[in-house]
Scaffold this motif. Sequence first.
Motif, short mmCIF file in Angstrom:
data_model
loop_
_atom_site.label_atom_id
_atom_site.label_comp_id
_atom_site.label_asym_id
_atom_site.label_seq_id
_atom_site.Cartn_x
_atom_site.Cartn_y
_atom_site.Cartn_z
N ALA A 1 -7.87 -11.34 -61.67
CA ALA A 1 -7.01 -10.60 -60.74
C ALA A 1 -7.71 -10.44 -59.39
N LEU A 2 -9.00 -10.14 -59.45
CA LEU A 2 -9.77 -9.95 -58.21
C LEU A 2 -9.81 -11.24 -57.41
N GLU A 3 -10.07 -12.33 -58.17
CA GLU A 3 -10.20 -13.61 -57.49
C GLU A 3 -8.87 -14.03 -56.85
N GLU A 4 -7.79 -13.68 -57.58
CA GLU A 4 -6.47 -14.10 -57.08
C GLU A 4 -5.95 -13.22 -55.95
N SER A 5 -6.52 -11.99 -55.78
CA SER A 5 -5.97 -11.05 -54.78
C SER A 5 -6.18 -11.59 -53.36
N PRO A 6 -5.27 -11.22 -52.39
CA PRO A 6 -5.34 -11.74 -51.01
C PRO A 6 -6.65 -11.36 -50.33
N ALA A 7 -7.07 -12.17 -49.36
CA ALA A 7 -8.34 -11.99 -48.67
C ALA A 7 -8.40 -10.66 -47.93
N ALA A 8 -7.28 -10.23 -47.27
CA ALA A 8 -7.25 -8.97 -46.52
C ALA A 8 -7.62 -7.81 -47.41
N ASP A 9 -6.96 -7.80 -48.53
CA ASP A 9 -7.26 -6.73 -49.50
C ASP A 9 -8.73 -6.74 -49.85
N SER A 10 -9.22 -7.96 -50.04
CA SER A 10 -10.60 -8.11 -50.46
C SER A 10 -11.52 -7.56 -49.36
N GLU A 11 -11.22 -7.86 -48.11
CA GLU A 11 -12.00 -7.33 -46.99
C GLU A 11 -11.99 -5.82 -47.00
N GLU A 12 -10.77 -5.27 -47.18
CA GLU A 12 -10.60 -3.82 -47.23
C GLU A 12 -11.50 -3.21 -48.30
N ALA A 13 -11.43 -3.83 -49.47
CA ALA A 13 -12.21 -3.32 -50.61
C ALA A 13 -13.69 -3.35 -50.29
N LYS A 14 -14.12 -4.43 -49.67
CA LYS A 14 -15.53 -4.57 -49.32
C LYS A 14 -15.96 -3.42 -48.41
#
Lengths: 344, 557
Positions: free
Chosen positions: B488-501
Motif C-alpha cells: 500500500a505504501l509503495e503504491e500510494s501517490p508521491a505527494a502523499d509520500s512527501e507529506e508523510a516524510k
Amino acid sequence: MTNPVISSPHVHGPANVSGVMLRVVYALLPAIAGCVWLFGWGVVVNLLVAITAALVFEAAFLALRRRPIIITLRDGSALVTAVLLAVALPPLAPWWLVTVGVLFAIVFAKQLYGGLGFNPFNPAMAGYVLLLVSFPQEMTNWAAPAALRSGDLGLVQVLLHSLTGALPTGTTMDALSSATALDTLKVQLGMAHTVSEIRGGPIFGLFGGRGWEIVNGLILLGGLWLLWRRVITWHVPAAVLGSLALIATLFHLINPELYAGPLFHLASGGAMLGAFFIATDPVSGATSPRGQLVFGAGMGVLIYVIRTWGGFPDGVAFAVLLMNMAAPAIDYYTQPRVYGHNRG
Amino acid sequence: MDNQANPGTTRQLWRFHGGLHLPDHKALSSGRPITPATLPKRLVLPLQQHIGAPAKALVEVGERVLKGQMIAQADGFVSAPLHAPTSGTIVAIEERPVPHPSGLSAPCIVIDSDGEERWTELHPHAHWAALDAGELRNVIREAGIVGLGGAGFPSFIKLNPGARTEVDTLVLNGAECEPYITCDDRLMRERAGEVIAGARIMRHALHARRVVIGIEDNKPEAHAALRDALARVDRHDIELVQVPTLYPTGGEKQLIKILTGKEVPSQGLPIDINIVCHNVATAAAVHRAVERGEPLISRIVTVTGGGVAQPHNLEVLIGTSVDDLLAQCGGTTPTLSRLVLGGPLMGITLQHRGLPVTKTGNCVLALTPGEFGQHGPVRNCIRCGECARVCPANLLPQQLYWHARAKDFDHAQDYNLFDCIECGCCAYVCPANLPLVQYYRYAKTEIWAQARDKKKSELARERHDFRTERQERDKAERAAKLAKKKAALEESPAADSEEAKKVAIKAAMERAKAKREAAGVEPKNTDNLTADQQRQIDEAEARRATEKKNESANERE
C-alpha cells in the motif's frame, strides 16, 4: 473394633495344595502294595531312599533360596515327586541311582526354575529320563515277578543290596531280575519273531507283562479314586489311554504279528501311571479341558511311537516331557470362549 | 407359553459355565420375619449411594426436615436424589467414613431424628397406567430409587431403553444366590404383592413384551407366595421361574443366560439383547414410589452370621449405623472376627461399626473364625485349573493372575480381565489360597489409572498442537498484513509520500528535542506526569491487560 481392609471373598473352600498332593500319594498305595507282593521289597527301599533324599534336597535348596522351609515342605510336592519316581524305578535299583534321580528331579527340574508351580517339566519324569539315558543298564534290570525268580530277598537284604550292592551268597542278580515285557517284545521283534510267538514266553501274562498287568490294574484303581475325589478330571487319562488304544488297534489290525494289540499296550509299562499320575500333573500339563484332551492324545501317540519305532522299550517319560514343552502352546490355542464373546 | 397354571415347570432353562454349590447358611435368618428397626437417634447419609455423580445437598445445617423430604438432588443424568429417612434436624454436612472397599470418607448429610416421624406431603399415583413412560421414570428418579441388589445403578436409567429399542424381556432377579442373605427371600414371602405391583409398573414403563421372575429353588416359600400373589391379580404376562441353586446365579449376566439362553455382549448391557434386569426389591421400591408416593428411605437388611446373637431381617432406615442394627440383634458374640457389608463372597469389610447402611447394603454379616473356611498358607499357583472350572464368565483366572501379578496389564486384557464379575468363585476354590480377586481388582484399577493418564497426556498434546498452530497462523497473518501495508505504501501517490516524510522528520526532531531537555533537567519520574500522559499510559495498560486475557483464554482452549 477396627478391621483391616480385607478383600472379598471372605470365605474359602476346603481345597488346599497339601491335601491334593497327599491324595495322590494315597491313590498309589494299592499299587505299591501290589509291587511288594509281585516284585518283592525293592519298591519299599526305593521309597525310603527317594523320600529321604527328596526332603533333604528340597530343604537344602529352600534354605539356599531363603524360602520358608517347613511350610514349603508341607505342600507335599517333594513327597509326590519322590513317590512317583520310586514307583517308576526298577525295584532292585542301587541307592545312588535313586538319589541321583531325585537330585535331578528336585533341584534341577524344580527348585532351579523357582520351585513348585514354576517347573515346566514334570520333575519325576525329568529325573527318570536322566537316569534312563545315563544308566541304561541299571534302569533295565527289572525285578522278575515272584513266579519267575529263584529265591526271595527279605526287606533287610534288599536294603543291604541297595546300599552296598551285596547279595546273599548263592543269589545272583540274574536270578532275581529279568527284562520287562516291553523290552522282550522289542528285542525279539527285532529278531524277526512274531508277536504271538513272543507272547508265549513266561514273562507275559494275560494282557501285558506278567505281574505288570496287575500293578497297572491297581494303578488304574487308584486313578479312578482320584477321579472320584475330583483331584483329577477325566480328560487327560481318557485322552492318553484312548489315543494309545486307538493307534495300537489300528496297527494291530493292519498286521497283528508285527504290532501288539491295544490291551497289551495299556497293561504294560508305565501307561497307567503316566495317564493317571504323571500327565495329570497340573503344573507342567495343559490347563483347559480341551487343552488337556490335546495334551493327553499327543502323549498317547508319542508313547506308541517310541515303544514301536523308538530306541527305548517304553516311551511314557519321554512322551510326558515332550508334551510338557508343548503345553503352553496348547493352552494358548485352546482358550475357552468367554461369556459374552462371539462364538467361533 | 402355557405355564401360567403351573408356573415354572415347563420352561426351558440354560446353564452358565462353572459356578459353585456353597453351604448357604440361610437358615440362620430365613425364618425371621421382617421387623422394623427401632428409630435411630442419628442418621448418616452419604451423598453417593449409587453409581454416578454424588447428589448435591439441598439443605443447610440447622434446617428441620420432614420424613421423605428431598435433602439432596441428583447432579447430572447418572445420579440419584436423597431423602430424609425420618423427620429431624440437619446437624452436619461433612466428610464421614462410608462403607467403601478402601475405607474412604465421603460427604454425608447427618440428621438427628426428632422421634416424631412426621411425613412430608406425598404424591401417590394410583392411576399410574395413565402416565406415560417418561412421567413414570421421572417419578422413579425423583424417589431416589437405585438398584437394591448391590450395584446401585439409578433405576430410571435402566427403565429407559431408548426410543428405537424394543424390550423383549424384563427379568426380575429374585435369585439371591449369595450365602447367608435372606432379605429378598423375606420380601418375596411377605410382600409378594408389592413385588408384582412393581413389576407391572416397570413393564409399563419399558413396554416389555414379557416379565420373568427368576428365583433359586432353595426358596420354595417365596416362590409359593409370588405364585399366590400372581393368581390373586390374575396376571398372565408375568412368569415365575424356579432356577437351580448355584452361585452366582444372581449375577445379572448369569441369570439372563439361565432364563433366556442369551449372553450379554462383552462390555455391553442387557438392553443390547433387548433384556432389562432389575432386582425384586427394586420392583417393590418402585411400587411404593409410584402408588404410595414414598421415596426410597428404607430397605430390608439381613443381619446374620455366627458373630451376632440373634440374626434378624430388619426394615432399616437408610443411614442407620451398623452398630444400631447389631444392638437390636442381641449384640455380637465374643468370637466375632470380621464385619462384612454384603455377602461372604462379594461383600466389603466394614472397618468399624459406626458406618451407615446405604441403599445397596443388603446384609450385615458378622463372621466368626469358624465361618471363614480353610485358610492355609498362600502358596504358588500349581495351575490346577480349578478356578477356570468354576468361573461363571469362562475366563482363565490363573492366566489373569499371572499377568496381573507381573503387572502385564496388556496381556491381562487379552485374557478378558474386564469380563470378570469379581464373584469370588476362583478364590474360594483355589488350593493355593491365592487372593485372586484382589489381583484382578488391582489390575483393573491400574488399567483405569493408566487410561486416565493417557487421556490427560493426549489432551495436553492436543493443546500444545493447537497452540503451535495458532502461533504459526498469527505469524502468517502478521506477515501478510505487513506485506499488504508495504504494498500500500509503495503504491500510494508521491505527494502523499512527501507529506508523510515531512511529518516523520518533524516528529523525529521533536523527539530529539524532548530527549535533550530531559537529559538536561532531571530523570523522568512518573510522579509528575501530565494528565494527557497519564491517560496514554492507562490506555496502554488496559490494552496489554486485554491482550493477556485473550492469550490465557486461548491457552485454556
